[in-house]
Design a protein around this motif. Sequence first.
Motif, PDB file in Angstrom:
ATOM      1  N   LEU A 151       7.771 -24.873  -8.550  1.00 13.25           N
ATOM      2  CA  LEU A 151       7.503 -23.478  -8.582  1.00 13.25           C
ATOM      3  C   LEU A 151       7.929 -22.761  -7.337  1.00 13.25           C
ATOM      4  O   LEU A 151       8.503 -21.844  -7.417  1.00 13.25           O
ATOM      5  N   GLN A 170       1.093 -19.841  -3.557  1.00 12.63           N
ATOM      6  CA  GLN A 170       1.494 -21.048  -4.043  1.00 12.63           C
ATOM      7  C   GLN A 170       1.154 -22.179  -3.509  1.00 12.63           C
ATOM      8  O   GLN A 170       0.715 -23.266  -3.975  1.00 12.63           O
ATOM      9  N   GLU A 225       2.795 -18.246 -12.261  1.00 12.38           N
ATOM     10  CA  GLU A 225       4.264 -17.862 -12.218  1.00 12.38           C
ATOM     11  C   GLU A 225       4.724 -16.626 -12.790  1.00 12.38           C
ATOM     12  O   GLU A 225       5.036 -15.597 -12.448  1.00 12.38           O
TER      13      GLU A 225
END
Length: 252
Positions: A31, A98, A116
């Motif tokens: 990610l 994140q 996301e």
Amino acid sequence: APMPFAIISFLSSSYIIYHLLFQERQKLKRLYHRLVLAMNFALLPLAFVNVWTTLPAPVGTPNVVGAMGTVSTCTSQGILRMTLSFAVATYYASLILQAFVGMRNNFKEQNYRWIEKYIHFVAYSIPCMYAIVFAATDNFNPSGSGCWYAKAPWGCETDPEVACQRGRDIKYFAFVVWFTNICLYVIFPTSVVFAMGCWMKKTRKESASSGSGMTIMREKARKEMMHKVHSQISVYLFSFWATWILTMISTL
């Protein structure tokens, strides 16, 4: 941003995009690298728009050197600058987010990958709405090193002897946009970093009071990783603020 900084941003973003898409594509499984790629896909056109500086400003605009455009080109530059600058800032802030949720989930990405799509949605939906309002009220005009939120002629709102020809009064909405900037650049990332530090302190106390020898060793390794991530995110935060300050200076 002034032209030299815009050119540097354009070249660096181009390299990062090329590197991730063609040289290290396997990194996009994470990610973090996907957010970095998305941020640079927003930064690349932003840098390109900023390279044009005052060229899109209407021809003959007083006290604007190099004006060669029209009202439409100036408005277009303002829309792109606002939308893309907010998008870049959102992605930058999302890197901090994140990292925190990664720590909370023991870096098991499958547990927090769902954030996301919301990051991408927020990155463009809110600034697009803001830009549409500014454009509809004729509030994208020559300002500083390019077209941005301002009335025309530049400085007319503070000079009683000069009548404003473009730009309706939207001071309350402008305050909302300003407050969004403060939340995005100051309140949100600072809060996340602070929460990260508090959570690390809490887990440190819990692991110190219980657990076997092997568990303690695993916790020690995990805490060392978390400490490195926390330090890295702190560096992100200060570079994030530096970027914001340079952006604000460029619009003066």
